[in-house]
Design a protein around this motif. Structure first.
Motif, PDB file in Angstrom:
ATOM      1  N   LYS A  48       0.788  -1.668   0.164  1.00 34.82           N
ATOM      2  CA  LYS A  48      -0.299   0.077   0.276  1.00 34.82           C
ATOM      3  C   LYS A  48       0.883   1.270  -0.669  1.00 34.82           C
ATOM      4  O   LYS A  48       0.552   2.098  -0.548  1.00 34.82           O
ATOM      5  CB  LYS A  48      -1.111  -0.019   1.423  1.00 34.82           C
ATOM      6  N   THR A  49       1.955   0.947   0.471  1.00 35.02           N
ATOM      7  CA  THR A  49       3.282   2.373   0.635  1.00 35.02           C
ATOM      8  C   THR A  49       3.954   3.364  -1.069  1.00 35.02           C
ATOM      9  O   THR A  49       3.532   4.062  -1.939  1.00 35.02           O
ATOM     10  CB  THR A  49       3.958   2.213   0.706  1.00 35.02           C
ATOM     11  N   GLY A  50       2.986   1.732  -2.245  1.00 32.94           N
ATOM     12  CA  GLY A  50       2.939   2.233  -3.582  1.00 32.94           C
ATOM     13  C   GLY A  50       4.739   1.996  -3.438  1.00 32.94           C
ATOM     14  O   GLY A  50       5.154   2.268  -4.301  1.00 32.94           O
ATOM     15  N   LYS A  51       5.428   2.319  -2.112  1.00 36.03           N
ATOM     16  CA  LYS A  51       7.195   2.285  -2.452  1.00 36.03           C
ATOM     17  C   LYS A  51       8.240   0.794  -3.108  1.00 36.03           C
ATOM     18  O   LYS A  51       9.660   1.101  -3.353  1.00 36.03           O
ATOM     19  CB  LYS A  51       7.321   2.917  -1.551  1.00 36.03           C
ATOM     20  N   TYR A  52       7.600   0.245  -2.261  1.00 28.86           N
ATOM     21  CA  TYR A  52       7.902  -1.448  -2.797  1.00 28.86           C
ATOM     22  C   TYR A  52       7.250  -2.522  -3.352  1.00 28.86           C
ATOM     23  O   TYR A  52       6.647  -2.337  -3.250  1.00 28.86           O
ATOM     24  CB  TYR A  52       8.320  -1.626  -0.780  1.00 28.86           C
ATOM     25  N   ARG A  53       7.839  -2.945  -3.596  1.00 33.02           N
ATOM     26  CA  ARG A  53       7.050  -4.751  -4.231  1.00 33.02           C
ATOM     27  C   ARG A  53       7.163  -5.210  -3.015  1.00 33.02           C
ATOM     28  O   ARG A  53       8.474  -5.808  -2.652  1.00 33.02           O
ATOM     29  CB  ARG A  53       7.941  -4.964  -5.836  1.00 33.02           C
ATOM     30  N   VAL A  54       6.433  -6.657  -3.679  1.00 34.22           N
ATOM     31  CA  VAL A  54       6.564  -8.124  -2.158  1.00 34.22           C
ATOM     32  C   VAL A  54       6.501  -9.086  -3.460  1.00 34.22           C
ATOM     33  O   VAL A  54       5.655  -9.114  -3.613  1.00 34.22           O
ATOM     34  CB  VAL A  54       4.830  -7.331  -1.332  1.00 34.22           C
ATOM     35  N   LEU A  55       7.108 -10.112  -2.880  1.00 31.61           N
ATOM     36  CA  LEU A  55       7.164 -11.254  -2.576  1.00 31.61           C
ATOM     37  C   LEU A  55       7.237 -12.400  -1.741  1.00 31.61           C
ATOM     38  O   LEU A  55       7.988 -12.292  -1.085  1.00 31.61           O
ATOM     39  CB  LEU A  55       7.948 -11.929  -3.429  1.00 31.61           C
ATOM     40  N   MET A  56       6.321 -13.449  -2.083  1.00 32.50           N
ATOM     41  CA  MET A  56       6.145 -13.962  -0.517  1.00 32.50           C
ATOM     42  C   MET A  56       6.268 -15.134  -1.579  1.00 32.50           C
ATOM     43  O   MET A  56       6.705 -15.660  -2.388  1.00 32.50           O
ATOM     44  CB  MET A  56       4.534 -14.499  -0.235  1.00 32.50           C
ATOM     45  N   THR A  57       6.962 -15.798  -0.250  1.00 33.80           N
ATOM     46  CA  THR A  57       8.250 -17.280  -0.740  1.00 33.80           C
ATOM     47  C   THR A  57       7.065 -18.495  -0.593  1.00 33.80           C
ATOM     48  O   THR A  57       6.794 -19.517  -1.051  1.00 33.80           O
ATOM     49  CB  THR A  57       8.963 -17.706   0.738  1.00 33.80           C
ATOM     50  N   ARG A  58       5.676 -18.372  -0.052  1.00 33.38           N
ATOM     51  CA  ARG A  58       4.184 -19.126   0.260  1.00 33.38           C
ATOM     52  C   ARG A  58       3.466 -17.984  -0.067  1.00 33.38           C
ATOM     53  O   ARG A  58       2.858 -17.365   1.239  1.00 33.38           O
ATOM     54  CB  ARG A  58       4.698 -20.605   0.811  1.00 33.38           C
ATOM     55  N   THR A  59       1.948 -18.237  -0.339  1.00 35.55           N
ATOM     56  CA  THR A  59       0.529 -17.565  -0.464  1.00 35.55           C
ATOM     57  C   THR A  59      -0.682 -18.684  -0.047  1.00 35.55           C
ATOM     58  O   THR A  59      -1.193 -18.981   0.514  1.00 35.55           O
ATOM     59  CB  THR A  59       0.302 -17.227  -1.431  1.00 35.55           C
ATOM     60  N   ASP A  60       0.049 -20.529   0.679  1.00 38.93           N
ATOM     61  CA  ASP A  60      -1.289 -21.070   0.524  1.00 38.93           C
ATOM     62  C   ASP A  60      -0.409 -22.047   1.605  1.00 38.93           C
ATOM     63  O   ASP A  60       0.878 -21.808   1.925  1.00 38.93           O
ATOM     64  CB  ASP A  60      -2.037 -21.624  -0.590  1.00 38.93           C
ATOM     65  N   ASP A  61      -1.373 -22.944   1.621  1.00 36.65           N
ATOM     66  CA  ASP A  61      -0.953 -24.006   2.327  1.00 36.65           C
ATOM     67  C   ASP A  61       0.695 -25.085   2.420  1.00 36.65           C
ATOM     68  O   ASP A  61      -0.110 -26.176   1.831  1.00 36.65           O
ATOM     69  CB  ASP A  61      -1.758 -24.478   3.398  1.00 36.65           C
ATOM     70  N   THR A  62       1.201 -24.278   1.625  1.00 33.40           N
ATOM     71  CA  THR A  62       2.364 -25.629   0.624  1.00 33.40           C
ATOM     72  C   THR A  62       3.645 -25.495   1.355  1.00 33.40           C
ATOM     73  O   THR A  62       3.872 -24.890   2.082  1.00 33.40           O
ATOM     74  CB  THR A  62       2.780 -25.162  -0.508  1.00 33.40           C
TER      75      THR A  62
END
Ligand SMILES: [Zn+2]
Length: 412
Positions: free
Chosen positions: A219-233
């Motif tokens: 939401k800050t608009g200043k950063y990209r974000v990547l998650m190592t997982r987004t579900d139950d894996t």
């Protein structure tokens, strides 16, 4: 001076089109979406001045820097296909003892030169292809002394940092240059992590929390974000580190929750961990061992990073990543203590595998203890999750604000 000029004149011959060039097969035609091809390599000069030339099927970008102990020059280039003569690089000439080359990450190749003695990079550039000659990468080295070499290493190190996130890879080319934050919700799938008295599982708590944190940082608009997982894996620890490095992460934040076994007393509050080979205390050591067990649970044999990559990058790591991790940990402490209870010794370090990216500042946050009644109440409360995620997002922003400002002034 005269000797020097003559020497460079000799080296210039290496760049000239020689008679045999016309008989050499032309570089394979490269379509716009295939990788450039490295087709040949030449060395010239002596121990005072050495020139290295590598032919490419098309022009590429490069970033050259030096590393000490042993003395090396490194050139980072976009991912290329190496079709060099056999034994290329095994022996050197002049200041270059030998050189190696290969893919070090998705989208990135690297040339590493072992030096016979300290040398400075006089020039490193790429010449446009012509009708009769391919594009050429040229590296000119001149002998220097150890002190001057080390001074340059320090400057290079700062510049390398300022370049993050890596912009040379085809994936990020011309697109988003905002710093990339990788969020790492611990465990997942068959690895549930630790468990609360009511069956609350760490893997669910930390995924929920990481998603809230992601939304706030985005939401800050200043950063990209990547998650190592987004579900139950299930994601092996080494893969989590690799995801961050391959994507060119500027910061890695691993999210966990702890517990104390029944009958081993009570502990509460959040803790912030950085990487260290020697744990700050026995509890930190116990925790690192427990968290590192994730891969054993899923039967993954984790050997860590490929050796060549680790070897090449380890110097960069030693110099700066650790201090950046600690800086970020302090920012986290400052923001989190205002909104949530912290452990009695909130800043600790231990040998967490997931923090081992040599070139990405990394911190692991234990949000609290599911074995503590009050902590558990917090961990599953929307209100607590939101305000704590807010505080971590704030710390991330504070870290980059201070960090990018420092990098800019240092580059001047
Ligand atoms: Zn955990």
């Amino acid at each position: 001076m005269a000797v020097r000029a003559a020497s460079w004149a000799f080296l210039a011959l290496l760049l000239a089109v020689d008679a045999s060039a016309a008989e050499r097969p032309a570089a394979p035609p490269a379509s716009a979406d295939s990788f450039p091809v490295a087709t040949d390599v030449r060395l010239g000069g002596d121990e005072a001045q050495t020139r290295f030339v590598m032919d490419f099927s098309r022009k590429i970008e490069l970033h050259a820097f030096t590393l000490a102990d042993p003395y090396r020059v490194v050139i980072d280039i976009p991912q290329v296909i190496f079709q060099l003569p056999p034994k290329a690089g095994e022996t050197g000439r002049g200041l270059i003892k030998a050189f190696r080359f290969g893919l070090v990450m998705q989208g990135g190749s690297r040339l590493v030169f072992d030096l016979a003695k300290p040398a400075r990079i006089e020039k490193a550039f790429v010449v446009d292809p012509t009708d009769s000659a391919p594009a050429r990468l040229v590296l000119d080295l001149a002998q220097t002394d150890r002190e001057a070499f080390l001074h340059k290493v320090a400057i290079d190190s700062r510049a390398a940092r300022a370049d993050l996130p890596r912009a040379d890879g085809p994936e990020s080319k011309g697109s988003d240059s905002r710093p990339l934050v990788v969020l790492d919700p611990g465990h997942g799938g068959i690895d549930i992590g630790t468990k609360g008295p009511g069956g609350e599982e760490e893997k669910d708590i930390v995924l929920n929390f990481a998603q809230r944190l992601r939304d706030r940082v985005e939401k800050t608009g200043k950063y990209r974000v990547l998650m190592t997982r987004t579900d139950d894996t299930f994601v092996p620890l080494g893969d989590r580190v690799r995801i961050a490095r391959d994507a060119g992460a500027a910061l890695f934040v691993s999210i966990h929750a702890d517990s104390l076994p029944h009958g081993e007393g009570d502990a509460q509050g959040a803790s912030i961990y950085t990487l260290s080979d020697t744990a700050t205390d026995s509890e930190a050591a116990r925790l690192a061992e427990k968290e590192n067990r994730a891969d054993v649970i899923a039967g993954v044999d984790l050997k860590g990073e490929p050796d060549d990559v680790a070897g090449i990058l380890i110097d960069l790591a030693e110099r700066e990543t650790k201090s950046f991790s600690v800086q970020f940990a302090h920012k986290l402490l400052g923001e989190m203590k205002a909104v949530t209870r912290l452990h009695k010794t909130p800043l600790k370090s231990a040998g967490f595998r997931v923090l081992r990216a040599p070139d990405v500042p990394s911190v692991l946050v234990e949000l609290g203890y599911v074995s503590n009644r009050q902590d558990l109440q917090s961990l599953v409360s929307d209100n607590w999750r939101n305000r704590t995620a807010d505080s971590i997002a704030q710390a991330i922003d504070g870290y980059f604000s201070a960090h990018l400002a420092g990098a800019r002034s240092g580059a001047n």
